[in-house]
Design an enzyme around this catalytic site. Structure first.
Site: not given
Ligand code: NAD
Length: 365
Positions: A141, A247
């Site tokens: 990310y 996640d």
């Protein structure tokens, strides 16, 4: 003497569930005679509306000067305008980055009285009790290059999975420390067979585990893990993994508990020993579909408050008082709508908070 807690209620059901968590913390403070000082600030969409930014500098300063941060949730359709870059979620990214909240801890457990709420068979979920440790400030990310561009052959885009030795080591240490108070087993999840970054991850994890001879570290490929998590969740104790895998797997693990409304989280800037600055929030979002109806489950927020006491204030006994109260209220048959089933007693968000408070006040010891 006292502790400063920043309260960022946020949007949707955020204010409703955070109010109950704060109420429970106040009950704990009263019973155990601690000074808890709460200071509120808007965050997310609420801050966009009133301050023109999802996370104002003064809110950040408030958080930096606090012992812990209690957050509700941010976002909602009101702020989903694709034409603007100002989004409620940016508040979370800024907080994580500025406060260096690199370790996201998510306990997932199956309550015996709620096994019927999981889509998995009771014999699979019964006894599941896992702590996930997700790396939160690195990986895919954030790695560079991260861009999109035009070529004569068409559009292209790239994201980069990048980790330093330091980033891996510190999050694996968090997992090993947590395992010491549990079954002393850590599974590190990676994609060793396909990614160079995963090879470094596995190597560093193995080196760090040598500092913890009392903890058993093993490795599992992400694809195998995703299947094992659903087929045999009770085999796992502590799981540590990268930002993106974490996640995905923590949402998958939510089905073990039966409702998003039951799962707390902590994001820490150091080891979970002593007093570490942390951000505490339910894993669920702002649930705009039920906001304002008084039916949201506040238990994820209340259990996040327990983690706050444990990791940021070093008040283990008080943390357990909340967790015992939650179990006890569920044993008494009280349920918010998301976990309601026939034969149980349906209560509102506020009533659930009141029941937990009453248990804490009445508890002996
Ligand atoms: P969500 O978690 O808000 O809701 C998913 C479903 O679960 C909904 O049906 C909702 O009613 C239900 N639910 C969630 N929490 C509940 C609770 N405590 N009690 C009972 N039911 C509950 O996810 P979503 O609908 O995808 O997202 C809504 C908004 O929240 C979006 O704007 C999203 O960006 C934001 N969001 C914020 C966070 C955060 O603040 N950390 C996390 C996820 C999503």
């Amino acid at each position: 003497m006292g502790y400063r807690i920043a309260v960022l209620r946020g949007d949707g059901i955020g204010p409703e569930v955070t109010a109950e968590a704060q109420k429970v913390l106040e009950a704990v403070a009263g019973r155990f005679q601690h000074g808890l000082h709460f200071e509120e600030a808007p965050v997310g969409g609420a801050a966009l509306d009133t301050m023109g930014t999802p996370m104002a500098d003064e809110t950040l300063t408030l958080c930096q000067g606090s012992d812990a941060i209690l957050l509700g949730a941010v976002g909602g359709p009101k702020w989903d305008d694709a034409r603007t870059d100002l989004r409620p979620e940016q508040a979370l990214f800024r907080l994580r980055k500025e406060l260096n909240l690199f370790a996201n801890i998510r306990p997932v457990m199956s309550y015996p009285m709620l096994v019927d709420k999981s889509p998995l068979r009771p014999e699979i979920v019964t006894g599941a009790d896992i702590i996930f440790v997700r790396e939160l400030t690195g990986g895919l990310y954030f790695g560079q290059p991260k861009k999109r561009w035009e070529t004569p052959q068409g559009r292209r885009a790239v994201d980069s999975e990048e980790y330093s030795e330091h980033e891996i080591a510190r999050v694996v240490r968090v997992a090993c420390e947590l395992a010491r108070n549990r079954r002393r087993m850590v599974v590190s999840v990676d994609k060793f067979n396909a990614l160079i970054s995963s090879r470094l991850w596995r190597q560093v994890a193995t080196e760090v585990a040598e500092e913890y001879p009392d903890v058993d570290l093993s490795h599992m490929l992400a694809d195998t893990f995703s299947m094992q998590l659903i087929m045999n969740p009770t085999r796992f104790d502590v799981v540590v993994t990268t930002n993106m895998f974490g996640d995905i797997f923590t949402d998958e693990a939510a089905v073990l508990a039966g409702s998003m409304g039951l799962l707390p989280s902590a994001s820490l800037s150091g080891l979970p020993t002593g007093r570490t600055l942390g951000l505490y929030e339910p894993i669920h979002g702002s649930a705009p579909d039920i906001a304002g109806e008084g039916i949201a489950n506040p238990l994820a927020a209340i259990l996040s408050a327990a983690l706050l006491l444990r990791y940021s204030l070093d008040l283990e006994f008080e943390a357990q008082a909340i967790e015992v109260a939650v179990t006890s209220v569920l044993e008494d048959g009280y349920r918010t709508s998301d976990i309601y089933s026939e034969g149980t007693k349906r209560v509102t968000t506020q009533e659930m908070g009141d029941l937990i408070v009453a248990k804490i006040r009445a508890a002996k010891g």
